[in-house]
Design an enzyme around this catalytic site. Sequence first.
Site, PDB file in Angstrom:
ATOM      1  N   GLY A  17       1.357   5.327   8.632  1.00 50.80           N
ATOM      2  CA  GLY A  17       2.684   4.745   8.838  1.00 50.80           C
ATOM      3  C   GLY A  17       3.317   5.274  10.100  1.00 50.80           C
ATOM      4  N   ASP A  68      -5.337  -0.210   7.745  1.00 46.79           N
ATOM      5  CA  ASP A  68      -4.550  -0.567   6.564  1.00 46.79           C
ATOM      6  C   ASP A  68      -5.037   0.329   5.426  1.00 46.79           C
ATOM      7  OD1 ASP A  68      -3.418  -1.652   4.272  1.00 46.79           O
ATOM      8  OD2 ASP A  68      -3.722  -3.728   4.900  1.00 46.79           O
ATOM      9  N   ASN A  95       2.337   8.997   5.070  1.00 44.95           N
ATOM     10  CA  ASN A  95       3.715   8.547   5.251  1.00 44.95           C
ATOM     11  C   ASN A  95       3.903   7.058   4.990  1.00 44.95           C
ATOM     12  OD1 ASN A  95       6.514   8.556   6.467  1.00 44.95           O
ATOM     13  ND2 ASN A  95       5.448   7.338   8.025  1.00 44.95           N
ATOM     14  N   SER A 148      10.118  10.357  -1.923  1.00 47.31           N
ATOM     15  CA  SER A 148      11.520   9.954  -1.756  1.00 47.31           C
ATOM     16  C   SER A 148      12.360  10.713  -2.762  1.00 47.31           C
ATOM     17  CB  SER A 148      11.660   8.446  -2.000  1.00 47.31           C
ATOM     18  OG  SER A 148      13.023   8.072  -2.133  1.00 47.31           O
ATOM     19  N   TYR A 161       9.682   0.901  -6.555  1.00 49.65           N
ATOM     20  CA  TYR A 161       9.629   1.954  -5.531  1.00 49.65           C
ATOM     21  C   TYR A 161       9.771   3.322  -6.187  1.00 49.65           C
ATOM     22  CZ  TYR A 161      10.954   4.539  -1.280  1.00 49.65           C
ATOM     23  OH  TYR A 161      11.017   5.434  -0.256  1.00 49.65           O
ATOM     24  N   LYS A 165       6.824   6.179  -6.151  1.00 51.99           N
ATOM     25  CA  LYS A 165       7.103   7.433  -5.455  1.00 51.99           C
ATOM     26  C   LYS A 165       7.051   8.619  -6.422  1.00 51.99           C
ATOM     27  CE  LYS A 165       7.687   6.131  -1.176  1.00 51.99           C
ATOM     28  NZ  LYS A 165       6.823   6.626  -0.082  1.00 51.99           N
TER      29      LYS A 165
END
Length: 280
Positions: A17, A68, A95, A148, A161, A165
């Site tokens: 990322g 990817d 990341n 996160s 999400y 995470k």
Amino acid sequence: MTPQQTDRQIPVAVVTGAAGALGRRIVQSLATDGNQVVALDRDTRALEEADAGWQKLGLSQILIMTVDQTDRSAVESAIAEIRADLGRIDGLVANAGYAKFGPVLDMPVSTWHRHVDVNLNGTFHMLQVSAQAMASARRGGWITLISSNLAASHGDQVGAYCVTKAALNHLAKSAAAELGVHRIRVNVVMPGVVETAMTSGMLAEPGVREGLLSLTPLGRLGNATEVADAVAFLASSRAAWITGAELLVDGGQSIYGQPAWVRQDRSVAHEPNWVNGYSS
């Protein structure tokens, strides 16, 4: 990746990322600390733009590769190429991630699968293949997963999400427990809301910035450099006895369960009403 003449004693760090705002800063921090950095991203154009910026800063020890991470064979090929060209892999920053708003009741199955594929499966591919390379080299190493602060709490309409995470946090613990014998350290960095192009639209909604700041103990939003500095610390010898750790870098936002971009008005049964999370 374009191979360059390198000193094979220089530690090699891989960052996924890498073309995003946070990824760029992580690459920059690791390169500034003396690492040979291989920057991975699936967006070739964005990666080339990022590389132009690094070159302007004089950071010539950065190599780029289009990969990817959801493609296992592509990950395996990339790690094999890095080892062949640079002779080693000492660290990984996983990341790359994905996020899309959507309530659980109406979320398309494809959205759920995309979160799992990018955030969890893709990160696992990178972690496992990189760890295999480090273990076989018998030099130890380090891995940092970017999770996160929402891994620690629920956020309306970002459930997929939050779930993926949170799974990364447990993946890191499992990996730290099993890879320590190979002297590979595995940790997690959990950023809060930082000022990036990705968050600018949400922060521009009426009352959102003000509401979020009022619930952030340090009274301001973070920036990508501050998160990158935490990553660089965990990659350094100063963190040599740290593994299995979860490092919150969020100005204390998680103390109040922030961010809460949207929330549900539940006052009328069977009639969910989604409103701005910081509206009165």
